[in-house]
Design a protein around this motif. Sequence first.
Motif, PDB file in Angstrom:
ATOM      1  N   PRO A   1      -1.843 -19.617  25.673  1.00  0.00           N
ATOM      2  CA  PRO A   1      -1.598 -18.245  25.181  1.00  0.00           C
ATOM      3  C   PRO A   1      -0.705 -18.278  23.946  1.00  0.00           C
ATOM      4  O   PRO A   1       0.336 -18.942  23.949  1.00  0.00           O
ATOM      5  N   GLY A   2      -1.145 -17.615  22.922  1.00  0.00           N
ATOM      6  CA  GLY A   2      -0.355 -17.556  21.698  1.00  0.00           C
ATOM      7  C   GLY A   2      -0.620 -18.682  20.721  1.00  0.00           C
ATOM      8  O   GLY A   2      -0.073 -18.686  19.609  1.00  0.00           O
ATOM      9  N   TYR A   3      -1.482 -19.631  21.085  1.00  0.00           N
ATOM     10  CA  TYR A   3      -1.771 -20.758  20.189  1.00  0.00           C
ATOM     11  C   TYR A   3      -2.541 -20.303  18.945  1.00  0.00           C
ATOM     12  O   TYR A   3      -3.489 -19.532  19.044  1.00  0.00           O
ATOM     13  N   ARG A   4      -2.092 -20.755  17.799  1.00  0.00           N
ATOM     14  CA  ARG A   4      -2.895 -20.642  16.572  1.00  0.00           C
ATOM     15  C   ARG A   4      -2.903 -22.015  15.918  1.00  0.00           C
ATOM     16  O   ARG A   4      -1.853 -22.649  15.761  1.00  0.00           O
ATOM     17  N   ALA A   5      -4.069 -22.478  15.493  1.00  0.00           N
ATOM     18  CA  ALA A   5      -4.128 -23.756  14.773  1.00  0.00           C
ATOM     19  C   ALA A   5      -3.379 -23.616  13.448  1.00  0.00           C
ATOM     20  O   ALA A   5      -3.321 -22.529  12.857  1.00  0.00           O
ATOM     21  N   GLN A   6      -2.761 -24.722  12.991  1.00  0.00           N
ATOM     22  CA  GLN A   6      -2.124 -24.696  11.674  1.00  0.00           C
ATOM     23  C   GLN A   6      -3.174 -24.430  10.595  1.00  0.00           C
ATOM     24  O   GLN A   6      -4.353 -24.684  10.780  1.00  0.00           O
ATOM     25  N   SER A   7      -2.742 -23.957   9.468  1.00  0.00           N
ATOM     26  CA  SER A   7      -3.696 -23.769   8.376  1.00  0.00           C
ATOM     27  C   SER A   7      -3.892 -25.107   7.661  1.00  0.00           C
ATOM     28  O   SER A   7      -3.108 -26.034   7.811  1.00  0.00           O
ATOM     29  N   GLY A   8      -4.939 -25.205   6.890  1.00  0.00           N
ATOM     30  CA  GLY A   8      -5.227 -26.421   6.137  1.00  0.00           C
ATOM     31  C   GLY A   8      -5.924 -27.459   6.999  1.00  0.00           C
ATOM     32  O   GLY A   8      -6.214 -27.238   8.181  1.00  0.00           O
ATOM     33  N   ALA A   9      -6.184 -28.600   6.369  1.00  0.00           N
ATOM     34  CA  ALA A   9      -6.956 -29.652   7.027  1.00  0.00           C
ATOM     35  C   ALA A   9      -6.311 -30.071   8.340  1.00  0.00           C
ATOM     36  O   ALA A   9      -6.997 -30.312   9.336  1.00  0.00           O
ATOM     37  N   ILE A  10      -4.988 -30.172   8.393  1.00  0.00           N
ATOM     38  CA  ILE A  10      -4.323 -30.666   9.589  1.00  0.00           C
ATOM     39  C   ILE A  10      -4.586 -29.752  10.785  1.00  0.00           C
ATOM     40  O   ILE A  10      -4.523 -30.168  11.938  1.00  0.00           O
ATOM     41  N   GLY A  11      -4.942 -28.502  10.489  1.00  0.00           N
ATOM     42  CA  GLY A  11      -5.279 -27.569  11.562  1.00  0.00           C
ATOM     43  C   GLY A  11      -6.546 -27.954  12.305  1.00  0.00           C
ATOM     44  O   GLY A  11      -6.828 -27.425  13.383  1.00  0.00           O
ATOM     45  N   GLU A  12      -7.319 -28.864  11.739  1.00  0.00           N
ATOM     46  CA  GLU A  12      -8.537 -29.322  12.418  1.00  0.00           C
ATOM     47  C   GLU A  12      -8.237 -30.379  13.477  1.00  0.00           C
ATOM     48  O   GLU A  12      -9.136 -30.811  14.198  1.00  0.00           O
TER      49      GLU A  12
END
Lengths: 430, 430, 430, 430
Positions: free
Chosen positions: C368-379
């Motif tokens: 709950p509340g998770y958001r992937a980081q932005s940019g390539a590292i978010g993958e």
Amino acid sequence: MAVEAAFAASGVSDAATRRTLAGRYLALRSRSTALAAPLSGEDMGAQTMEDVSPTKWHLAHTSWFWETFLLEPHLAGYEVFDPRFGFLFNSYYEALGERQPRAARGHITRPGVEHVRAYRAHVDAAMERLIERCEEGDLARLAALVETGIAHEEQHQELILTDIKHVLSVNPFGERYLDAAPPSARPGETAGWVEFAGGLETFGADGAGFAFDNEGPGHQAWLASFALASHCVTNGEYAQFIADGGYRNASLWLSDGWARVQAQARSMPLYWRGAPGEWREFTLHGEREIDMAAPVSHLDYFEASAFAEWTGYRLPEEREWELAARSADPASARAMSPDGWLHPCSADQGNLFGGVWQWTRSAYAPYPGYRAQSGAIGEYNGKFMCGQFVLKGGSALTAPGHVRASYRNFFPPDAQWQMTGLRLARDLPS
Amino acid sequence: MAVEAAFAASGVSDAATRRTLAGRYLALRSRSTALAAPLSGEDMGAQTMEDVSPTKWHLAHTSWFWETFLLEPHLAGYEVFDPRFGFLFNSYYEALGERQPRAARGHITRPGVEHVRAYRAHVDAAMERLIERCEEGDLARLAALVETGIAHEEQHQELILTDIKHVLSVNPFGERYLDAAPPSARPGETAGWVEFAGGLETFGADGAGFAFDNEGPGHQAWLASFALASHCVTNGEYAQFIADGGYRNASLWLSDGWARVQAQARSMPLYWRGAPGEWREFTLHGEREIDMAAPVSHLDYFEASAFAEWTGYRLPEEREWELAARSADPASARAMSPDGWLHPCSADQGNLFGGVWQWTRSAYAPYPGYRAQSGAIGEYNGKFMCGQFVLKGGSALTAPGHVRASYRNFFPPDAQWQMTGLRLARDLPS
Amino acid sequence: MAVEAAFAASGVSDAATRRTLAGRYLALRSRSTALAAPLSGEDMGAQTMEDVSPTKWHLAHTSWFWETFLLEPHLAGYEVFDPRFGFLFNSYYEALGERQPRAARGHITRPGVEHVRAYRAHVDAAMERLIERCEEGDLARLAALVETGIAHEEQHQELILTDIKHVLSVNPFGERYLDAAPPSARPGETAGWVEFAGGLETFGADGAGFAFDNEGPGHQAWLASFALASHCVTNGEYAQFIADGGYRNASLWLSDGWARVQAQARSMPLYWRGAPGEWREFTLHGEREIDMAAPVSHLDYFEASAFAEWTGYRLPEEREWELAARSADPASARAMSPDGWLHPCSADQGNLFGGVWQWTRSAYAPYPGYRAQSGAIGEYNGKFMCGQFVLKGGSALTAPGHVRASYRNFFPPDAQWQMTGLRLARDLPS
Amino acid sequence: MAVEAAFAASGVSDAATRRTLAGRYLALRSRSTALAAPLSGEDMGAQTMEDVSPTKWHLAHTSWFWETFLLEPHLAGYEVFDPRFGFLFNSYYEALGERQPRAARGHITRPGVEHVRAYRAHVDAAMERLIERCEEGDLARLAALVETGIAHEEQHQELILTDIKHVLSVNPFGERYLDAAPPSARPGETAGWVEFAGGLETFGADGAGFAFDNEGPGHQAWLASFALASHCVTNGEYAQFIADGGYRNASLWLSDGWARVQAQARSMPLYWRGAPGEWREFTLHGEREIDMAAPVSHLDYFEASAFAEWTGYRLPEEREWELAARSADPASARAMSPDGWLHPCSADQGNLFGGVWQWTRSAYAPYPGYRAQSGAIGEYNGKFMCGQFVLKGGSALTAPGHVRASYRNFFPPDAQWQMTGLRLARDLPS
């Protein structure tokens, strides 16, 4: 085209020619319809493997053929039944545009069977007009085209039976196309060898009657001396091959065939059921005990080749078979009728024509001097001259009058769903 | 089973119970038959991809279900219609033996449609007897079984429509299941967010009426505060996602979803046709202009997830949706009728039930304390708890009265042929 | 990022921080190289199934990771070793462009092993410069990035061993990665249950040290009371499951798992050889007799789930495992060293960490509340949150110091080539 | 075998025969080793598609052939190097038992390259002994076997180059096998037709020197008159075919070929890169500008056939080519050396031998009277007589001295990775 000249030179009156053509056409078309009579809408729509086309598709495609190659170009004012049908019912003519993918013919639930019947009626009425009203000067050419159309639809009549056999076979409970009483078994005849001296001979269609373009041109070829078996290989002989471990002995098989046997764990012909000693087979008349004196059928090329290797003999060359068949009369074959016995029987066994198509070891290739016709009709035969083998003869499912000595049927070596068997050959010392 | 106790405690007379059961049963069965009415034998036999089952198969399978789970064990002297049908019409119950491979359901041309109708009549007559003659002491248990059978056949009613939509869609010329006038469009409502405080809540079936085993047991879970969209995502909103390059932007997609987009060159929902600015869609009423105010449908999970990512919001958890739906009345959904409008419309858009099944981001998993029932019926739900996602709501194809807040539908993330869309959620600051 | 703040607040001198970072970096890199030492060029280049990557690829990819995420953005004047390597050694970062297809990693014969070693040296020298010369104000951020890079390369160290095990296993003659003496077997301990009351608890990374983004955010969840087994399931217990017909009993299996068992005729774990009573298994130390007291390994999710079903218990939820592991010390696990015993042994059996990764029944999903980081590292993690299951613990191949209670490993349910086993759980009456 | 008699009758002393055999053997073996010299262990282990075998495998398989067919049966006391190698390095001899699946040859990382070199040395030492110590009475038979072994290993020498070309080509950055300067281009010669009257001629191996069994027996066949092009088709001519839409014109293609063009979106030969006007091609010397005067290479049969159709001519029959080649000297071909120019060049263009293998339209079939040898060696050729086409000539990769007019190479019609091109033929009026 040879037929054209023959008609032109025949001296029969135009009116008689028209009557003959109309009669032949109508008999052909009625027979196609009759072949579908025992089938339900679901039977006629199903496609149980990519090679199989639905009955409904055959009934429509053959109508599309008349429409495309005869009515559209030759009947002034002809109105196409439905312009979208060209997409659905073109088989493989690239020159005629995009079409329904072959593997998805069974996905066409609409038009339905009744709609296809209406299509047939529309085409039949127009063909009647075309034959009646064709200019006298065009009649010979029309006659030639009609002969092509008849030969084409006869091929699809055989396919209707061949394909519905597969469709019915995958129903798990042994359905049947129709009930029929098998011919009484003949006493076993002594199979033997017929010897031929070979030499320089002429092969291929001689231009005297209708022939497909792949049967010509007539040409010379040299044959070494050989012998051809007087009879097709029987179910009994094939059962011995199985009993002797034929399907487990790699040394008998072509490499591709052995790979197939292994991958599919094959141990018997396509429609055989049961086990050694109690073999049964699926036929258009349901699952039955095997008649051991009848020609074995539904072998692919690999099976036919492995069997021949097992005997120490070989498959014939297509020209060896043709040479042997020159003196035989295709009409001597047991007459096939849509309400008769649609399976090889012991009575077929000694006839070159009429029991099973016989694999030759000749790759399907152009005869010397062959050129495909230009235009869409040129796609009929020529573009398939790769990776297939020639079969000679004709089967218990072939339309009456359809075959001749120069006839070249062809299928890929892994085709099992056709009514295919074999006849042995051997070299003679020169 | 909860239904059993409810019936036992209901105080209604046995005779009234029998009448109710018989009435519900017959209405159900008539509705199934009515759904097939617009279809030909070929329509009813075709299987255009592995997920699709032929209409005929659904009609037979549902009858087999009554026969197997009610008639055989509970009606003394019941004679099975055809013992071979267990092989053909068992869907996936391993405990009940071998069966027709799923991908080859379309190969069964026999029994034909008429034969399946006779099967239905045979089962219906026996069910009538069972309901009439069941011992009083067994009536409550019977009622519970009948409720299960009804819920099961209602699921297949939705599948009949879902599957025939695919069958008709692959006919190249835009066939339709039936003609119907679309409901008049509503003026666009203002979509908004409904906020929920979360906390420790109880979820799952409460035992008050029929529920599938996967809806229980009731259990506690903690939810953080969240908001749920008041409306489903519309076609218009989805068209903006496409226009903004949604199908070309890898960063919006789950890895498996992006691989699928690339491999299949996908750029629109399953049944959309045309191009931006002139979108059309295939419906059970033929190919039509898209109603931009209606819920978008036939998205797979990957599309729903990518769309949510694009908005900056997310898909809801299944328990968030359930919490929100507690105060909604499933019966408030636009009534679906087999001769009505079988497609989401603007009138469905603000209702939790009745327009499209809504993907949640909850994997389909057992609730705490869940154990599958023993025996074949235990295979109904439990063995699928892997690799699928839960959907909530119900669609324009769902049988009336079929759904509730605790209902858990489930499909794999690449399923597109179901009438599936989405409703957004977002986290609230705690 | 939590690590950044921790470093900033730690009060250690910058010079000490630099020394620590440099030391940790070099130790890591040496260990990777050491892992490849027993392997030939051919060993290091082979890819024996799509999941497997060649050792050479791992050595290069990890270098590319440092180059791409640390050196290029943060070391002024850094010269990329070979600009074409981004294509070859990008694993799955869509944001960083096209790349070598995963299934064809084994087709890259050039650059060769020596060239890849030069690549590593080039990157190492630059990393040394970066750590030495980084601005003081950037040091905390650098430290956080280095921790990520270390954690990443540690994952690939485990994959090097996991993948080369598969490569060696398909050589037909039982090759080995290295010789090593197995730890002496411990006397069997009595396995039991550890009970937990459940309730509202906090889960996920608490920000105190490095953690991957998928371990957060910390959040509350409610657990019902449960018990967790004190020991992993052993080879001996699994052999009993097999002997009891576990692989032939459909009722124990998830539907997808049963389909897989049938299609692949499976009857034992991936690396087991032989037959009941004489089981052997392939290990990195060659084919050996199975230690029946050691944790069973190389089960896929379906096998783990079927085993649990057979016992009447179940797989744990990931949060149940995490709760149980809070008081355990990951460092208590048997230390894994590249020249030590690379296989689960009886000494691992009672430890939550260190023997085998333990399948949970929790689908890998965002907290709950998770958001992937932005940019390539978010993958890195987020885009895989579909169709996989969470595994907890760590294995005999995991790098020392790599795991913790909040660590979430994840693989698809059909993954067998990872060192995966299970630990049972059960519900307690509430 | 013809060679045996020739040796027996040659009158040369036994000692000289032994010296000759030993010399020929050693030269052959050195050449194989030399071909691998430019390659790394990874290069030598990779298998980039099923048709490709790793270099290491070729080096080992050829050694296994000597071991199996010469040393084991004929050298008393010979000790097999490693009895397990029969499993790994048997290519396709069913009579010799189970073997490594062809598609998984690249999975064999052990034995490594050094181990295979030791295997070669072991076999070479034993062959030296065998040739030295063989009984005088067995020498002629030994000589014949050695010729077979040499011809076999020469075929694999060509395959080493053919296969490594594919391996290097899939590295994304244009690797090269070796640097070499191209021969200086010749001024374009005027291509023309050479006419032949045909008639009854004798074909096949005449028994004068070594020949494979499929080249016999010598036999008579009738040829119609024909003309054969004096030159192979050039890259420039093929570029015109492309520019004229050759890959988009279905009417030029065999049906199977067109399906392949469509399915693979093909528009150029296998190793061509770039686009019309700026064609380049991948060679063993790296990616280079195309020499428009050199023979086009790496066409499959379908491309060769479509090109011929486009010109209005046709592919030759194999016997037409053989007739034309009787007066040509295979030794007149540009000498191929492993450190020379390994690609067709303008100097090859007018020679029947030495530039590219030339597709004929003759299916690979047994000659009249052909019987495969008994035993494992009988699998060498006969079991492949299905689905392949005969190629004549020899290529820039063929071992010196390997080919002759009666030589029959054969590949399936979709084989592109061989160095294959074409020479046109046409019918003459009879």
